[in-house]
Design a protein around this motif. Structure first.
Motif, PDB file in Angstrom:
ATOM      1  N   TYR A 199       5.357  91.107  -7.578  1.00  0.00           N
ATOM      2  CA  TYR A 199       5.199  92.550  -7.572  1.00  0.00           C
ATOM      3  C   TYR A 199       5.833  92.969  -8.670  1.00  0.00           C
ATOM      4  O   TYR A 199       5.410  93.838  -9.579  1.00  0.00           O
ATOM      5  CB  TYR A 199       5.755  93.257  -6.527  1.00  0.00           C
ATOM      6  CG  TYR A 199       5.761  94.579  -6.611  1.00  0.00           C
ATOM      7  CD1 TYR A 199       4.485  95.343  -6.487  1.00  0.00           C
ATOM      8  CD2 TYR A 199       6.827  95.390  -6.466  1.00  0.00           C
ATOM      9  CE1 TYR A 199       4.222  96.743  -6.581  1.00  0.00           C
ATOM     10  CE2 TYR A 199       6.492  97.047  -6.230  1.00  0.00           C
ATOM     11  CZ  TYR A 199       5.462  97.331  -6.508  1.00  0.00           C
ATOM     12  OH  TYR A 199       5.307  99.034  -6.495  1.00  0.00           O
TER      13      TYR A 199
ATOM     14  N   ASP B  41       6.543 102.647  -6.076  1.00  0.00           N
ATOM     15  CA  ASP B  41       6.387 102.644  -4.802  1.00  0.00           C
ATOM     16  C   ASP B  41       6.982 101.275  -4.384  1.00  0.00           C
ATOM     17  O   ASP B  41       7.105 100.274  -4.936  1.00  0.00           O
ATOM     18  CB  ASP B  41       4.895 102.739  -4.107  1.00  0.00           C
ATOM     19  CG  ASP B  41       4.510 104.274  -4.204  1.00  0.00           C
ATOM     20  OD1 ASP B  41       5.538 105.160  -3.888  1.00  0.00           O
ATOM     21  OD2 ASP B  41       3.396 104.523  -4.381  1.00  0.00           O
ATOM     22  N   HIS B  42       7.248 101.073  -2.946  1.00  0.00           N
ATOM     23  CA  HIS B  42       7.738  99.741  -2.435  1.00  0.00           C
ATOM     24  C   HIS B  42       6.260  98.977  -2.478  1.00  0.00           C
ATOM     25  O   HIS B  42       5.207  99.323  -2.491  1.00  0.00           O
ATOM     26  CB  HIS B  42       8.190 100.015  -0.915  1.00  0.00           C
ATOM     27  CG  HIS B  42       8.640  98.772  -0.291  1.00  0.00           C
ATOM     28  ND1 HIS B  42       7.888  97.915   0.266  1.00  0.00           N
ATOM     29  CD2 HIS B  42       9.828  98.213  -0.208  1.00  0.00           C
ATOM     30  CE1 HIS B  42       8.711  97.006   0.810  1.00  0.00           C
ATOM     31  NE2 HIS B  42       9.987  97.041   0.900  1.00  0.00           N
ATOM     32  N   GLU B  43       6.727  97.689  -2.545  1.00  0.00           N
ATOM     33  CA  GLU B  43       5.573  96.686  -2.685  1.00  0.00           C
ATOM     34  C   GLU B  43       4.633  96.805  -1.369  1.00  0.00           C
ATOM     35  O   GLU B  43       3.370  96.431  -1.473  1.00  0.00           O
ATOM     36  CB  GLU B  43       5.878  95.221  -2.899  1.00  0.00           C
ATOM     37  CG  GLU B  43       6.843  94.645  -1.791  1.00  0.00           C
ATOM     38  CD  GLU B  43       8.447  94.812  -1.898  1.00  0.00           C
ATOM     39  OE1 GLU B  43       9.151  94.400  -1.147  1.00  0.00           O
ATOM     40  OE2 GLU B  43       8.724  95.587  -2.711  1.00  0.00           O
ATOM     41  N   SER B  44       5.127  97.282  -0.244  1.00  0.00           N
ATOM     42  CA  SER B  44       3.980  97.338   1.051  1.00  0.00           C
ATOM     43  C   SER B  44       3.395  98.718   0.746  1.00  0.00           C
ATOM     44  O   SER B  44       2.493  98.924   1.604  1.00  0.00           O
ATOM     45  CB  SER B  44       5.025  97.639   2.076  1.00  0.00           C
ATOM     46  OG  SER B  44       5.784  98.651   2.095  1.00  0.00           O
ATOM     47  N   GLY B  45       3.619  99.672  -0.063  1.00  0.00           N
ATOM     48  CA  GLY B  45       2.954 100.891  -0.193  1.00  0.00           C
ATOM     49  C   GLY B  45       3.733 101.976  -0.294  1.00  0.00           C
ATOM     50  O   GLY B  45       4.934 101.960  -0.015  1.00  0.00           O
ATOM     51  N   PRO B  46       3.145 103.238  -0.392  1.00  0.00           N
ATOM     52  CA  PRO B  46       3.817 104.761  -0.632  1.00  0.00           C
ATOM     53  C   PRO B  46       4.396 105.086   0.592  1.00  0.00           C
ATOM     54  O   PRO B  46       5.197 105.957   0.566  1.00  0.00           O
ATOM     55  CB  PRO B  46       2.875 105.405  -1.198  1.00  0.00           C
ATOM     56  CG  PRO B  46       1.485 104.993  -0.605  1.00  0.00           C
ATOM     57  CD  PRO B  46       1.727 103.539  -0.485  1.00  0.00           C
TER      58      PRO B  46
ATOM     59  N   ASN C 280       6.411 103.385   2.592  1.00  0.00           N
ATOM     60  CA  ASN C 280       7.811 103.140   2.968  1.00  0.00           C
ATOM     61  C   ASN C 280       8.979 103.860   2.048  1.00  0.00           C
ATOM     62  O   ASN C 280       8.745 104.167   0.947  1.00  0.00           O
ATOM     63  CB  ASN C 280       7.906 101.533   2.305  1.00  0.00           C
ATOM     64  CG  ASN C 280       9.148 100.885   2.814  1.00  0.00           C
ATOM     65  OD1 ASN C 280      10.321 101.351   2.838  1.00  0.00           O
ATOM     66  ND2 ASN C 280       8.883  99.511   3.017  1.00  0.00           N
TER      67      ASN C 280
ATOM     68  N   LYS D 240      12.035 102.646  -2.164  1.00  0.00           N
ATOM     69  CA  LYS D 240      11.482 102.535  -3.398  1.00  0.00           C
ATOM     70  C   LYS D 240      11.996 101.726  -4.456  1.00  0.00           C
ATOM     71  O   LYS D 240      13.282 101.128  -4.382  1.00  0.00           O
ATOM     72  CB  LYS D 240      11.386 104.277  -4.107  1.00  0.00           C
ATOM     73  CG  LYS D 240      10.483 105.102  -3.306  1.00  0.00           C
ATOM     74  CD  LYS D 240       9.324 104.946  -2.696  1.00  0.00           C
ATOM     75  CE  LYS D 240       8.745 105.698  -2.003  1.00  0.00           C
ATOM     76  NZ  LYS D 240       7.427 105.678  -1.675  1.00  0.00           N
TER      77      LYS D 240
END
Length: 613
Positions: free
Chosen positions: A446, A586-591, A593, A596
């Protein structure tokens, strides 16, 4: 027949009004879509970095930080007036030019307050909170980005480390030469006049240096770390250290060359490494009195050596019968010193496996079953891994029985094999280790794709992981030979994972980020901080940690910070005050999470050439 609706008809006006309403709705929708696309494009902006320019893309034009290499660049950064609302974000001024090479915990003036016995005064002695500098350490005038690896192994810019002392003092030993605007490192050393490569070939004729059996090494009193530099191409990662002493900049030169190193000394405190860390330790005329204080220094080497590890000694008193005249010492003196070393090694149950030319090599046993005549064994309650401001002890940690000893796979298999400290259940589970490895592979991917694409380009050589855990981030980068990672495990962390890091074939150190790191300014290209600010929120000031990060980060270097979004918002505001440009992702899992990722770039600026202390 349909009726013609004239312009004066009420129905006509209703139809026209409906058409106008529809048109306004359509235009509004198109505007919203356009603004959304623009916003999404801005949100995907990245930090672009090459060897001379740092540009921060924002969608509103690029902020270009050209490396002008002039003192006037100091005035280029202006901080916003919002700092009046938050004192922690007030602009941090530049330090005086006299602090250009400031090492807070190895300050020469402060060291004079401490005992010279056992060289205690050369150990870490950090300033109190009230004494800490609240300014940014300046780069010297003319500072340039270092040469890329592997060219950096042989060359460094004079402007970056402006010291010629070693070119005179070590001229006949071929350590370093001065050539115009740069230094050249021929690879020589006091005990290897034919060069480090030839010297390592001599060791290779005795030990297996190329089959992956030996991966981690320790070089005590490393000079400019040429031994470690030339071991790298054989797949061996060396932790080199030397004190800050009269030979200016030994460790600074090593790091400028892109070689792992830190300021350190064997005096009264344990080395800041865990037990059973290194496969090999080395001393080439390192001037350590090995048998003094009842052999305490050899006992410390025994602590950090893995079972079956090797200790290499070259220089006095090895082969004293041939060299005693050139060493300007008596036969009796050298003979007595060699005998004392031999006896101490035997008491540790080390086996001497070779004495060849100027080399003598011993091997630590794999277990202590037949070892009973040496120093006492430490109490079982004592943790041999504790090594942060921990005094050396005249006892040895008993090794497990032979059938339970740690028999590591060869490199690179050991990188992903479950370490014995985990398989024994003392730290974590095998499943969690495997999950952690996969997690950091995903996070590194990422970073490379979204956050900092230049990460895989070779732009960064010296990398610091401030809270390395099991070493997952370093492991994800380790197969790229253009970079290496200094893994830091906070000493107060509940889980002492540094032993796991070494079992994986990586290197690192214990540290407390409320204090300065044992390195010179501008010695790391990239710093990674995973939840560091949350970890230290009740221990010391966030701003002090960021000022220390600025000290050790090169101009135009980058920082990746992972943490909770509210913490990162505070960090981001302070970054502005120290002349960094930053961007939140954003976190690699999405906004959704709440954790950050914040990426920042240290802008280029240098001190004023006419500044004085």
């Amino acid at each position: 027949m349909a009726k013609d609706l004239g312009a004066s008809s009420p129905k006509y006006h209703q139809i026209v009004d409906k058409k106008r309403s529809y048109t306004r709705f359509l235009l509004t929708a198109l505007c919203c879509l356009a603004f959304y696309l623009i916003g999404a494009w801005q949100n995907s902006s990245k930090v672009h970095i090459d060897s001379t320019t740092v540009s921060y893309s924002t969608g509103c034009g690029a902020l270009d930080f050209q490396a002008h290499h002039s003192a006037s660049a100091t005035a280029a950064s202006k901080i916003s007036s919002s700092s009046a609302l938050d004192p922690s974000t007030a602009p941090v001024p530049a330090c005086d030019m006299g602090f250009s090479e400031h090492t807070p915990c190895q300050d020469a003036k402060r060291s004079l307050q401490f005992d010279r016995a056992r060289l205690v005064y050369r150990e870490r002695h950090c300033p109190s909170d009230s004494e800490k500098l609240q300014c940014l350490v300046p780069a010297p005038v003319g500072y340039k980005n270092p040469f890329s690896w592997p060219k950096s192994r042989d060359y460094a810019w004079f402007a970056n480390v402006p010291h010629k002392e070693l070119t005179v003092e070590k001229a006949i030993q071929n350590w370093i030469q001065y050539e115009g605007d740069r230094f050249f490192f021929p690879g020589g050393g006091t005990m290897f006049p034919r060069g480090a490569d030839a010297y390592i070939d001599d060791i290779n004729s005795i030990l297996p240096l190329t089959d992956g059996t030996i991966r981690t090494a320790l070089d005590t009193g490393c000079g400019v770390a040429s031994w470690g530099a030339y071991l790298l191409k054989r797949g061996i990662l060396t932790m080199s250290f030397a004190p800050r002493d009269t030979h200016e900049g030994q460790v600074q030169f090593a790091l400028e060359r892109g070689i792992p190193a830190m300021i350190g000394i064997m005096a009264s405190q344990r080395l800041p490494y865990p037990a059973r860390a290194f496969d090999m330790a080395h001393c080439s005329r390192c001037l350590i009195p090995w048998t003094a204080y009842d052999g305490l220094y050899l006992i410390e080497v025994d602590r950090v050596l893995r079972p079956g590890g090797y200790w290499i000694l070259s220089g006095p008193p090895v082969n004293w019968k041939l060299h005693w005249k050139s060493w300007q010492r008596t036969k009796e003196d050298l003979s007595g010193e060699m005998t004392a070393i031999e006896n101490m090694a035997k008491s540790l149950c080390w086996k001497k496996i070779a004495e060849k030319g100027n080399l003598a090599i011993w091997q630590k046993p794999k277990d202590h079953t037949d070892c009973s005549n040496g120093p006492e064994f430490c109490d079982k309650e004592q943790d041999p891994d504790l090594a942060w401001y921990k005094p050396m002890e005249a006892c040895i940690s008993k090794l497990p029985e032979a059938d339970q000893s740690e028999d590591l796979p060869r490199w690179p298999s050991r990188l992903t094999t479950t370490p014995s400290r985990i398989s024994s259940g003392s730290l974590s589970s095998e499943d969690s280790f495997s999950s952690d490895t996969q997690l950091w592979l995903q996070r590194a991917s990422y970073y490379k794709k979204t956050v900092l694409p230049v990460l895989s380009s070779g732009r960064y050589r010296n990398i610091m992981d401030m809270n390395s855990g099991l070493g997952g981030f370093a492991a994800a980068l380790s197969m790229n030979s253009k970079m290496w990672v200094m893994n830091v495990v906070p000493h107060h962390h509940q889980h002492k994972t540094l032993g796991v890091v070494y079992e994986r074939g990586l290197i690192g150190v214990y540290h407390d980020w409320c204090e300065a790191f044992s390195t010179y300014p501008r010695t790391y290209d990239l710093i990674h901080a995973d939840n560091v600010f949350s970890l230290y929120k009740d221990r010391c000031e966030m701003k002090d940690i960021l000022i220390e990060m600025d000290r050790i980060l090169r101009p135009e270097g980058a920082v990746i910070v992972r943490d909770q979004v509210d913490t990162l918002n505070r960090v981001k505001r302070i970054m502005t005050s120290i002349r960094w440009q930053s961007k939140m992702y954003d976190h690699e899992s999405g906004p959704f999470n709440t954790e950050k990722v914040l990426v920042a770039v240290k802008t280029y600026w240098v001190g004023s050439s006419n500044s004085t202390l």
